[in-house]
Each structure stands twice: as C-alpha cells, then as structure tokens.
Scaffold this motif. Structure first.
Motif, PDB file in Angstrom:
ATOM      1  N   THR A 192     -17.084 -44.585 -22.896  1.00  0.00           N
ATOM      2  CA  THR A 192     -16.564 -43.424 -22.175  1.00  0.00           C
ATOM      3  C   THR A 192     -15.811 -43.852 -20.915  1.00  0.00           C
ATOM      4  O   THR A 192     -14.723 -43.345 -20.621  1.00  0.00           O
ATOM      5  CB  THR A 192     -17.707 -42.465 -21.786  1.00  0.00           C
ATOM      6  N   ILE A 193     -16.387 -44.797 -20.182  1.00  0.00           N
ATOM      7  CA  ILE A 193     -15.741 -45.288 -18.961  1.00  0.00           C
ATOM      8  C   ILE A 193     -14.428 -45.989 -19.312  1.00  0.00           C
ATOM      9  O   ILE A 193     -13.384 -45.746 -18.691  1.00  0.00           O
ATOM     10  CB  ILE A 193     -16.671 -46.257 -18.205  1.00  0.00           C
ATOM     11  N   ALA A 194     -14.477 -46.859 -20.323  1.00  0.00           N
ATOM     12  CA  ALA A 194     -13.281 -47.601 -20.732  1.00  0.00           C
ATOM     13  C   ALA A 194     -12.189 -46.636 -21.190  1.00  0.00           C
ATOM     14  O   ALA A 194     -11.012 -46.799 -20.837  1.00  0.00           O
ATOM     15  CB  ALA A 194     -13.631 -48.576 -21.851  1.00  0.00           C
ATOM     16  N   LYS A 195     -12.571 -45.621 -21.943  1.00  0.00           N
ATOM     17  CA  LYS A 195     -11.598 -44.644 -22.440  1.00  0.00           C
ATOM     18  C   LYS A 195     -10.935 -43.911 -21.283  1.00  0.00           C
ATOM     19  O   LYS A 195      -9.717 -43.709 -21.270  1.00  0.00           O
ATOM     20  CB  LYS A 195     -12.296 -43.644 -23.375  1.00  0.00           C
ATOM     21  N   THR A 196     -11.725 -43.526 -20.293  1.00  0.00           N
ATOM     22  CA  THR A 196     -11.195 -42.800 -19.134  1.00  0.00           C
ATOM     23  C   THR A 196     -10.207 -43.663 -18.352  1.00  0.00           C
ATOM     24  O   THR A 196      -9.112 -43.209 -17.990  1.00  0.00           O
ATOM     25  CB  THR A 196     -12.348 -42.365 -18.202  1.00  0.00           C
ATOM     26  N   VAL A 197     -10.587 -44.922 -18.113  1.00  0.00           N
ATOM     27  CA  VAL A 197      -9.719 -45.828 -17.344  1.00  0.00           C
ATOM     28  C   VAL A 197      -8.417 -46.108 -18.094  1.00  0.00           C
ATOM     29  O   VAL A 197      -7.321 -46.032 -17.525  1.00  0.00           O
ATOM     30  CB  VAL A 197     -10.457 -47.153 -17.035  1.00  0.00           C
ATOM     31  N   VAL A 198      -8.547 -46.432 -19.382  1.00  0.00           N
ATOM     32  CA  VAL A 198      -7.358 -46.754 -20.181  1.00  0.00           C
ATOM     33  C   VAL A 198      -6.440 -45.531 -20.283  1.00  0.00           C
ATOM     34  O   VAL A 198      -5.207 -45.660 -20.216  1.00  0.00           O
ATOM     35  CB  VAL A 198      -7.771 -47.249 -21.592  1.00  0.00           C
ATOM     36  N   LYS A 199      -7.020 -44.362 -20.418  1.00  0.00           N
ATOM     37  CA  LYS A 199      -6.228 -43.129 -20.503  1.00  0.00           C
ATOM     38  C   LYS A 199      -5.432 -42.906 -19.220  1.00  0.00           C
ATOM     39  O   LYS A 199      -4.257 -42.504 -19.251  1.00  0.00           O
ATOM     40  CB  LYS A 199      -7.167 -41.943 -20.762  1.00  0.00           C
ATOM     41  N   MET A 200      -6.063 -43.167 -18.086  1.00  0.00           N
ATOM     42  CA  MET A 200      -5.400 -42.992 -16.792  1.00  0.00           C
ATOM     43  C   MET A 200      -4.210 -43.936 -16.631  1.00  0.00           C
ATOM     44  O   MET A 200      -3.222 -43.611 -15.976  1.00  0.00           O
ATOM     45  CB  MET A 200      -6.403 -43.236 -15.657  1.00  0.00           C
ATOM     46  N   VAL A 201      -4.303 -45.103 -17.263  1.00  0.00           N
ATOM     47  CA  VAL A 201      -3.230 -46.098 -17.157  1.00  0.00           C
ATOM     48  C   VAL A 201      -2.122 -45.848 -18.184  1.00  0.00           C
ATOM     49  O   VAL A 201      -0.930 -45.795 -17.846  1.00  0.00           O
ATOM     50  CB  VAL A 201      -3.795 -47.527 -17.338  1.00  0.00           C
ATOM     51  N   LEU A 202      -2.503 -45.708 -19.454  1.00  0.00           N
ATOM     52  CA  LEU A 202      -1.508 -45.641 -20.525  1.00  0.00           C
ATOM     53  C   LEU A 202      -0.778 -44.306 -20.631  1.00  0.00           C
ATOM     54  O   LEU A 202       0.418 -44.270 -20.947  1.00  0.00           O
ATOM     55  CB  LEU A 202      -2.170 -45.956 -21.872  1.00  0.00           C
ATOM     56  N   THR A 203      -1.480 -43.203 -20.372  1.00  0.00           N
ATOM     57  CA  THR A 203      -0.861 -41.886 -20.558  1.00  0.00           C
ATOM     58  C   THR A 203       0.393 -41.702 -19.699  1.00  0.00           C
ATOM     59  O   THR A 203       1.450 -41.339 -20.222  1.00  0.00           O
ATOM     60  CB  THR A 203      -1.870 -40.754 -20.300  1.00  0.00           C
ATOM     61  N   PRO A 204       0.325 -41.961 -18.392  1.00  0.00           N
ATOM     62  CA  PRO A 204       1.557 -41.817 -17.601  1.00  0.00           C
ATOM     63  C   PRO A 204       2.574 -42.922 -17.859  1.00  0.00           C
ATOM     64  O   PRO A 204       3.787 -42.686 -17.824  1.00  0.00           O
ATOM     65  CB  PRO A 204       1.058 -41.847 -16.145  1.00  0.00           C
ATOM     66  N   ALA A 205       2.086 -44.145 -18.135  1.00  0.00           N
ATOM     67  CA  ALA A 205       3.001 -45.276 -18.333  1.00  0.00           C
ATOM     68  C   ALA A 205       3.914 -45.052 -19.531  1.00  0.00           C
ATOM     69  O   ALA A 205       5.124 -45.337 -19.478  1.00  0.00           O
ATOM     70  CB  ALA A 205       2.209 -46.565 -18.508  1.00  0.00           C
ATOM     71  N   TYR A 206       3.330 -44.533 -20.617  1.00  0.00           N
ATOM     72  CA  TYR A 206       4.119 -44.327 -21.838  1.00  0.00           C
ATOM     73  C   TYR A 206       4.395 -42.851 -22.127  1.00  0.00           C
ATOM     74  O   TYR A 206       4.860 -42.510 -23.211  1.00  0.00           O
ATOM     75  CB  TYR A 206       3.394 -44.975 -23.036  1.00  0.00           C
TER      76      TYR A 206
END
Length: 197
Positions: free
Chosen positions: A8-22
């Motif tokens: 859950t933590i990893a998903k939240t962090v990765v989402k915060m990074v990848l969603t705006p980047a791409y």
C-alpha cells in the motif's frame, strides 16, 4: 511491517511520482470486478508497465516476475513485498502455474503480460499460452488492459481496462490454451486501436 502495508505504501509513493510525470489517464475502471478472482492481461511496451498497471488497478495485483529478480535476499524481500512471485522464463514453470491458479481460486488478482517480454517496436506481439491456461482452468474474470504510450515525461499515457472477456464458451468446448490466449490478445488489440490517438 506486513506485505499488504508495504504494498500500500509503495503503491501510494509510486502513484505520486508516475501519475503526474506521465500524465496517466485511466479509462474503464468500472469494468474491474470488485471481488472474486481476476486474470488481468495487459500488453507490454515498457519496464514501467507493472507499476503503472499496479497503481491504476482498483485492487492489489499479484504479478509474475522473472526469477532473476529474486536471486538476492534484498531483491527477494522487495519483490515479495510488491506482491510479485517468481517464474522461470523460457520453460514451463509448474510451480508458478500452481501458484497462479491458487491465487485466482482464492479470489486474488493475477497480473500477466501474455507477450512474455517487452515489445521492441511498441506493437502488440503474440501471446504465450500461459494466459489461456489460467483463463480456462479457473472461473476468474479475464480483464483486458491496454497500456498506450509513449513513456515520455509530460506526454499523456493511457491505461484502458476493458470489460471482462466471456471465456465460458471456450471453457465449455475445452478450447486450447493457445486459442484462449489469442482471444485475449485480440481484445487487447481492439482496446489499443479504439483508444489510440
């Protein structure tokens, strides 16, 4: 820390990074079953496909990952924490097949990239029989997913979830795993065609 919490933590962090980047745009989440086993099948165009599919899915996804990623204690812990499990490439891995069947029968979401490897030119390749095997051997919903690139910072990346594919006619007439995989790949291809700009 439990696996679920780490995921859950990893998903939240990765989402915060990848969603705006791409500039990730998700379509068709209403097609994703809220419960029960789900075989999630997507095309494979980039190494970031697993995390992108993982962060856009409504439910935690268990991905098969190449055995090489589990060779050190550190990477093994990390991969298990990310809900991945090992599969030997280039051969029939009975242990991985048994694990996948068990997950689907337990009502989990099993994520697969039926092509088995990344597409070099971005075009949809031929799927391997493993996807059809899981689709025919369980009652899991088979959800097609199209990842439509390119993976370029600032450019829009689409993730499209299609309606579950009706595999029952193929199950009833005991179709081959290859035929079932072909149906899945054709459906993914249709999603790519319909949603590409």
């Amino acid at each position: 820390m439990t696996v679920v919490t780490f995921y859950t933590i990893a998903k939240t962090v990765v989402k915060m990074v990848l969603t705006p980047a791409y500039r990730i745009q998700v379509t068709g989440l209403e097609n994703f079953p809220k419960e029960g086993g789900v075989l999630l099948c997507a095309n494979h165009i980039d190494n970031l496909d697993p995390p992108v599919v993982g962060i856009t899915s409504k439910r935690p996804v268990r991905f098969m990952a190449k055995e090489e990623l589990f060779r050190t204690k550190w990477t093994e812990k990390l991969m298990h924490g990310l809900n991945a499990f090992p599969v030997k490439r280039g051969m029939s891995d009975r242990e991985a097949l048994r694990s996948g069947l068990k997950m689907l029968k337990e009502g989990q979401v099993l994520g697969l990239f039926p092509e088995g490897t990344r597409s070099k030119d971005g075009k949809l390749g031929k799927g391997l029989a493993g996807a059809g095997f899981f689709a025919l051997r369980t009652e899991a919903a088979v959800v097609p997913c199209a990842v439509i690139g390119p993976y370029k910072i600032g450019r829009k990346l689409k993730v499209v979830y299609g309606p579950p594919i009706d595999m029952q006619p193929l199950r009833d007439r005991k179709a081959s795993a290859e035929e079932a995989t072909e149906m899945i790949m054709n459906t993914i291809g249709q999603l790519i065609q319909e949603h590409s700009v």
